[in-house]
Design an enzyme around this catalytic site. Structure first.
Site, PDB file in Angstrom:
ATOM      1  N   ARG A 112     -10.490  16.249   7.727  1.00  0.00           N
ATOM      2  CA  ARG A 112     -11.285  16.511   6.623  1.00  0.00           C
ATOM      3  C   ARG A 112     -12.521  16.831   7.055  1.00  0.00           C
ATOM      4  O   ARG A 112     -13.268  16.378   7.869  1.00  0.00           O
ATOM      5  CB  ARG A 112     -11.319  15.115   5.575  1.00  0.00           C
TER       6      ARG A 112
ATOM      7  N   HIS B 227     -17.300   2.764   8.007  1.00  0.00           N
ATOM      8  CA  HIS B 227     -16.058   2.443   8.247  1.00  0.00           C
ATOM      9  C   HIS B 227     -15.465   3.843   8.634  1.00  0.00           C
ATOM     10  O   HIS B 227     -15.468   4.986   8.158  1.00  0.00           O
ATOM     11  CB  HIS B 227     -15.112   2.441   6.724  1.00  0.00           C
TER      12      HIS B 227
ATOM     13  N   HIS C 262     -12.919   3.279   0.271  1.00  0.00           N
ATOM     14  CA  HIS C 262     -12.869   2.119   1.239  1.00  0.00           C
ATOM     15  C   HIS C 262     -13.525   1.090   0.699  1.00  0.00           C
ATOM     16  O   HIS C 262     -14.050   0.170   1.585  1.00  0.00           O
ATOM     17  CB  HIS C 262     -13.640   2.755   2.463  1.00  0.00           C
TER      18      HIS C 262
ATOM     19  N   GLU D 113      -8.246  -5.503   5.098  1.00  0.00           N
ATOM     20  CA  GLU D 113      -8.243  -5.236   3.460  1.00  0.00           C
ATOM     21  C   GLU D 113      -7.024  -5.742   2.893  1.00  0.00           C
ATOM     22  O   GLU D 113      -6.988  -6.256   1.759  1.00  0.00           O
ATOM     23  CB  GLU D 113      -7.896  -3.698   3.264  1.00  0.00           C
TER      24      GLU D 113
ATOM     25  N   ARG E 137      -2.652  -2.129  -3.151  1.00  0.00           N
ATOM     26  CA  ARG E 137      -3.856  -1.193  -3.152  1.00  0.00           C
ATOM     27  C   ARG E 137      -3.755  -0.015  -3.825  1.00  0.00           C
ATOM     28  O   ARG E 137      -2.785   0.804  -3.668  1.00  0.00           O
ATOM     29  CB  ARG E 137      -3.888  -0.975  -1.846  1.00  0.00           C
TER      30      ARG E 137
ATOM     31  N   ASN F  17       0.861  -0.990   0.026  1.00  0.00           N
ATOM     32  CA  ASN F  17       0.047   0.096   0.037  1.00  0.00           C
ATOM     33  C   ASN F  17       0.913   1.389  -0.065  1.00  0.00           C
ATOM     34  O   ASN F  17       1.453   1.515   1.252  1.00  0.00           O
ATOM     35  CB  ASN F  17      -0.886   0.032   1.326  1.00  0.00           C
TER      36      ASN F  17
ATOM     37  N   GLY G 117     -14.396   2.699  14.480  1.00  0.00           N
ATOM     38  CA  GLY G 117     -15.564   1.838  14.720  1.00  0.00           C
ATOM     39  C   GLY G 117     -15.276   0.637  15.407  1.00  0.00           C
ATOM     40  O   GLY G 117     -16.295   0.335  16.106  1.00  0.00           O
ATOM     41  N   GLU G 118     -14.261   0.216  15.205  1.00  0.00           N
ATOM     42  CA  GLU G 118     -13.780  -1.184  16.136  1.00  0.00           C
ATOM     43  C   GLU G 118     -13.524  -1.125  17.304  1.00  0.00           C
ATOM     44  O   GLU G 118     -13.818  -1.718  18.631  1.00  0.00           O
ATOM     45  CB  GLU G 118     -12.628  -1.802  15.450  1.00  0.00           C
ATOM     46  N   ASN G 119     -12.955   0.333  17.786  1.00  0.00           N
ATOM     47  CA  ASN G 119     -12.508   0.339  19.314  1.00  0.00           C
ATOM     48  C   ASN G 119     -13.228   1.547  19.853  1.00  0.00           C
ATOM     49  O   ASN G 119     -12.889   1.346  21.495  1.00  0.00           O
ATOM     50  CB  ASN G 119     -11.036   0.811  19.276  1.00  0.00           C
TER      51      ASN G 119
END
Length: 397
Positions: free
Chosen positions: A240, A207, A179, A385, A90, A10, A331-333
């Site tokens: 952003r 995400h 994403h 990913e 990627r 990536n 989102g996960e943590n």
């Protein structure tokens, strides 16, 4: 073949992430990061069997090539060379040309470079990584996996801007979405968790990381997404701005701001950082909010409210809903952020499973809420990913 490992690359403008992925299990055998390219402090670090190693890149230029040369040496040192069957890259922008993973040849590489106007920070860097990898691994097949490819199933009503159509036909201005690899992966995992074929499932994938996007997924396909022509639109993010009245740009230009200053502000000085006046990191926002920092509290409220608005709006794109998926670093943590988003969606009937929400972090997947009204669940699913890139590269072999 006993092992089918894929080197996943990536490549960014000043960095290069890499991992050697077992395409069957998804396990990262070794992973690392080259960073600060173009600066004297350029370094490359990697993690192998729990141990982290860091080395300086002592080279005056072309740090991408030097980083990949180091990766070649590392792979040989770890005796992995014979197990690597492909290199997967990627690539952020595939335009309308690429709707799936492709094997890279000179024509594909030229097309990736020609799309640089649509992703000036990302595609040139991706092309650099490809060229360096082709030089380092001339006998290995190389594949490009595009962030935009998953969203090429969006209907015209979803990707068409309400603008003069020659902007689309002549300049390619439309919603592309990003994403895609993450949204693709978690939707497949969510279908397994609810024991339903992905081709008969409907999800809203959220995400959330330093970059953030929402995607409506019906029957396994993306039908709408919040990022647009560039990754600047949609949700508020780390730095952003997300969705913005375009008249503000004209207003700032009339006030004497340069084009560079306007877009630097919108890309690098907005979002969590701009609203809080403090930090772009969600962890810092939550910590400061606990201390009563007003800017951090406002940033938390704006972020969670805007995510909830997007999620609710995507019910219009679906006939039914099986689940809302939270993924990405935040989102996960970040439990408080997930909790507040669901609180903002109380009309949808979601009731939090507090123990499940507490447990879902640091790579743990789980159900965090249920809605009897919709017969739907809210899930946390860690994204992977690199695994998708490895899988799709091997499939094309």
């Amino acid at each position: 073949m006993s092992n089918a490992f894929v080197l996943v690359i990536n490549s960014g403008s000043s960095s290069l992430k890499f991992a050697v992925i077992d395409s069957q299990s998804g396990e990262a055998i070794v992973s690392g990061l080259g960073e600060c390219f173009g600066l004297p402090e350029a370094v490359i670090s990697w993690k192998y069997q729990g141990e982290k190693t860091e080395q300086a890149i002592n080279a005056p230029d072309n740090h991408h090539q030097h980083a990949i040369n180091r990766i070649v040496d590392l792979i040989a040192t770890l005796d992995l060379t014979q197990d690597i069957v492909a290199v997967g890259h990627r690539i952020v922008h595939g335009g309308e040309k690429f709707t799936s993973t492709v094997r890279i040849d000179s024509e594909v590489l030229a097309e990736i470079e020609s799309l640089s106007d649509l992703a000036p920070l990302h595609n040139p860097a991706g092309a650099k990584g490809i060229k360096a990898a082709m030089q380092a691994f001339p006998s290995l097949p190389q594949f490009a996996v595009f962030d935009t490819a998953f969203h090429q199933t969006m209907p015209k009503k979803a990707f068409t801007g309400a603008i003069a159509q020659e902007l689309y036909t002549e300049l390619g201005v439309r919603r592309y979405g990003f994403h895609g690899t993450s949204h693709y992966f978690v939707s497949r995992e969510a279908a397994k968790m609810i024991n339903k074929p992905v081709e008969k499932s409907s999800f809203i994938s959220v995400h959330l990381g330093n970059g953030a996007s929402v995607c409506a997924i019906k029957d396994g396909q993306s039908i709408d997404t919040s990022m647009g022509f560039t990754p600047l639109s949609g949700l508020m993010m780390g730095t952003r701005c997300g969705d913005l009245d375009p008249g503000i740009i004209e207003y700032l230009l009339k006030k004497g701001w340069s084009q560079e200053k306007v877009f630097n502000s919108l890309n690098k000085e907005s979002g969590f950082l701009g609203v809080s006046g403090l930090t772009s990191d969600a962890r810092g926002i939550l910590d400061a909010m606990e201390q009563g920092h007003e800017g951090a509290t406002l940033a938390f409220q704006v972020f969670t409210y805007r995510v909830a608005k997007y999620v609710a709006s995507y019910l219009a794109a679906l006939d039914s809903l099986d689940g809302i998926i939270f993924t990405g670093g935040i989102g996960e943590n970040a439990l408080p952020i997930r909790r507040e988003i669901l609180n903002n969606l109380k009309l949808l009937g979601f009731v939090e499973d507090e123990a499940g929400n507490e447990a879902a972090r640091f790579g743990a997947a789980g159900v965090i809420a249920k809605s009897e009204m919709l017969n739907a669940v809210a899930l946390v699913i860690p994204t992977n990913e690199e695994y998708v890139i490895a899988q799709q590269s091997v499939e094309l072999l």
